[in-house]
Each structure stands twice: as C-alpha cells, then as structure tokens.
Design a protein around this motif. Structure first.
Motif: not given
Length: 93
Positions: A5-9, A19-22
């Motif tokens: 996942y991308l860190e929360k801005q 914000r998750s991805f695989a």
C-alpha cells in the motif's frame, strides 16, 4: 501475488484499501477499481467485457493498472503513482 500500500499522505483521505495494490507473479500491478470514480461493479463489468482479469481482496476488486489508466482516465494519475511505487519495490527485491 504480493500486496502493498502507498503511505498515507498528510492531506489524503483515502483509506488503506484504496491505497493498496498487488504485484502478481508476472509483474502486473493491480489497483483498486474504486479509483475509476464509478461503482466497482461497473468497473468489473467493463473488465469482464474486455476479458481483463481482476482479483478480489477484502471485498474489493483490483484490476491491472495499465488497463485502469486507459479505460478510466480519472484514475491515471494514481495508477502512475502506484506503478512508480511498484517499480521501486521491484528494484529492491
């Protein structure tokens, strides 16, 4: 398939699942269908029509980022960010 996942801005209101991805075994990056800006089930129907694969995780559908960016231009900026993060992760491995 590995999940990240991308860190929360600071100013971001996106929940973690958005914000998750695989990254699958073939290196394809999968992003949440909700990034399209339309209901996920409509994105799923479009993907089914195009014979584009998807994956379900925690009651949400994820689709190849390149397909999402092409079919749903509203998602393209986030797809590019996620692709860049996936590339950084892949380089570290």
């Amino acid at each position: 398939m590995e999940w990240f996942y991308l860190e929360k801005q600071e100013n971001s209101k996106l929940p973690e699942w958005k914000r998750s991805f695989a990254i699958n075994d073939d290196g394809v990056v999968l992003v949440p269908g909700a990034l399209a800006g339309i209901p996920e089930n409509e994105v799923y129907l479009c993907s089914h029509f195009d014979a584009t694969p998807s994956v379900e995780n925690k009651n949400h559908r994820y689709f190849p980022s390149k397909w999402m960016a092409k079919e749903f231009p509203k998602s393209s900026q986030l797809c590019v960010l996620i692709e860049q993060e996936a590339e950084r992760i892949s380089e570290k491995s």
